[in-house]
Design a protein around this motif. Structure first.
Motif, PDB file in Angstrom:
ATOM      1  N   ALA A 123       0.844  -1.194   0.000  1.00  0.00           N
ATOM      2  CA  ALA A 123       0.000   0.000   0.000  1.00  0.00           C
ATOM      3  C   ALA A 123       0.876   1.239   0.000  1.00  0.00           C
ATOM      4  O   ALA A 123       2.014   1.220   0.468  1.00  0.00           O
ATOM      5  CB  ALA A 123      -0.905  -0.004   1.228  1.00  0.00           C
ATOM      6  N   ALA A 125       0.439   3.950   1.693  1.00  0.00           N
ATOM      7  CA  ALA A 125       0.478   4.617   2.995  1.00  0.00           C
ATOM      8  C   ALA A 125      -0.079   3.674   4.051  1.00  0.00           C
ATOM      9  O   ALA A 125      -0.827   2.740   3.729  1.00  0.00           O
ATOM     10  CB  ALA A 125      -0.331   5.913   2.951  1.00  0.00           C
ATOM     11  N   THR A 127      -2.442   3.952   6.073  1.00  0.00           N
ATOM     12  CA  THR A 127      -3.906   3.934   6.124  1.00  0.00           C
ATOM     13  C   THR A 127      -4.533   3.141   4.987  1.00  0.00           C
ATOM     14  O   THR A 127      -5.740   2.874   5.014  1.00  0.00           O
ATOM     15  CB  THR A 127      -4.445   5.378   6.097  1.00  0.00           C
ATOM     16  N   ASP A 128      -3.717   2.761   3.989  1.00  0.00           N
ATOM     17  CA  ASP A 128      -4.261   2.084   2.806  1.00  0.00           C
ATOM     18  C   ASP A 128      -4.052   0.576   2.825  1.00  0.00           C
ATOM     19  O   ASP A 128      -4.403  -0.101   1.855  1.00  0.00           O
ATOM     20  CB  ASP A 128      -3.602   2.649   1.540  1.00  0.00           C
ATOM     21  N   MET A 130      -4.599  -3.172   3.008  1.00  0.00           N
ATOM     22  CA  MET A 130      -5.781  -4.015   2.879  1.00  0.00           C
ATOM     23  C   MET A 130      -5.373  -5.465   3.120  1.00  0.00           C
ATOM     24  O   MET A 130      -4.586  -6.024   2.364  1.00  0.00           O
ATOM     25  CB  MET A 130      -6.400  -3.863   1.489  1.00  0.00           C
ATOM     26  N   TRP A 163       4.912  -0.297   7.156  1.00  0.00           N
ATOM     27  CA  TRP A 163       3.513  -0.490   7.561  1.00  0.00           C
ATOM     28  C   TRP A 163       2.967  -1.851   7.161  1.00  0.00           C
ATOM     29  O   TRP A 163       1.830  -2.183   7.476  1.00  0.00           O
ATOM     30  CB  TRP A 163       2.622   0.628   7.041  1.00  0.00           C
ATOM     31  N   HIS A 164       3.777  -2.661   6.483  1.00  0.00           N
ATOM     32  CA  HIS A 164       3.373  -4.044   6.202  1.00  0.00           C
ATOM     33  C   HIS A 164       4.086  -5.048   7.110  1.00  0.00           C
ATOM     34  O   HIS A 164       3.956  -6.255   6.891  1.00  0.00           O
ATOM     35  CB  HIS A 164       3.660  -4.381   4.738  1.00  0.00           C
TER      36      HIS A 164
END
Length: 301
Positions: A123, A125, A127-128, A130, A163-164
């Motif tokens: 993603a 960011a 916040t993105d 999924m 963020w992953h």
């Protein structure tokens, strides 16, 4: 200083098809990368590292033609035979493709291939994100390929934004027999207080798993030259989070030549960890990479 460079690339643009270097430019995190659209071979790495004792290296796949992952392995075999570098290789494979079982079996039979890298879908960011997105670490098809790594004696190099890393933690828990090596320090590009806080927490989540290690590399920032002062906090935080035995320094050359020369980067690493005992410094610069990538330095000498 003795160095085993844990992350580097070679390419011959007259002989290799690397789409990102030959075709339309990609959106690259350091910005314009025209300066590395040139051949880079073992003699170039040795020249860049001339001030150090380069005892070996780990070649990481170069996003070679995705239709021919075995072609890069064959090319690297020839490079090794004529130059003595790299020591070992992390090859290309596409875990969610139908040919993954055959490709991974071939890599596993190759004496100098230690693992593979497949950049999962990411993603843009935090916040993105999924969960379970196609091509991501949570994708069942992607995981079916990942499950074949350990049976073929292969580790996994992960390049993904921080963020992953919660997904990565879930992955290493599900496959505890597979060694995962996080590339480029988890890509802490956002150096704001908020960005670094998010990066540190994500790194802690992954580091709780003993089969996860990290390469301290790829710390350049767009529009800035590499410096010890700019990267000191990230380096020391990474070592604190993962511990001495699961960290290793790497150049990411020639890519990181866009932000600093080899001497600046490795002298910077040395300055940052100069207060550590000599035995711990040796692990960061050489010993851990040799152990994690299963390199017999005496055999290659």
């Amino acid at each position: 200083m003795r160095i085993l460079d844990a992350h580097q690339h070679f390419w011959d643009l007259s002989a290799n098809y690397l789409p990102w270097l030959a075709d339309k430019p990609v959106n690259f995190r350091y910005g314009n990368y025209d300066a590395i659209k040139r051949n880079y071979m073992p003699e170039d790495l040795r020249a860049d590292a001339a001030e150090f004792e380069l005892v070996g290296s780990v070649f990481i796949e170069t996003e070679w033609n995705p239709e021919d992952p075995a072609g890069e392995v064959a090319w690297v075999a020839g490079v090794r035979d004529t130059s003595g570098l790299p020591s070992v290789m992390v090859a290309q494979a596409w875990l969610d493709r139908a040919d993954a079982p055959d490709v991974l079996a071939g890599h596993g039979r190759t004496s100098f291939v230690r693992g593979i890298r497949h950049k999962p879908k990411a993603a843009a960011a935090p916040t993105d994100v999924m969960k379970g997105a196609p091509g991501s670490m949570g994708d069942p098809a992607w995981r079916r390929g990942y499950a074949l790594l350990a049976p073929n004696g292969l580790s996994f190099d992960l390049q993904t934004p921080w963020w992953h890393l919660a997904e990565a933690a879930d992955l290493v828990q599900a496959f505890p027999e597979t060694q995962l090596i996080l590339n480029h320090t988890g890509l802490p590009a956002d150096r704001s207080d908020e960005g670094l806080a998010g990066w540190r927490e994500a790194m802690r989540i992954l580091a709780r798993n003993s089969n996860a290690a990290v390469k301290i590399s790829g710390l350049g920032q767009r529009g800035q030259r590499w410096s010890a002062d700019a990267n000191r906090g990230v380096v020391l935080d990474t070592i604190d989070i993962f511990g001495i035995d699961r960290c290793m320094f790497a150049s990411n050359f020639p890519v990181d030549s866009l932000v600093g020369d080899y001497r600046t980067i490795f002298s910077g690493f040395a300055e940052i960890v100069s207060d550590l005992p000599a035995a711990e410094q040796e692990k960061l610069f050489l010993g851990n990479a040799a152990r994690i990538y299963r390199i017999d330095l005496e055999e290659r000498s």
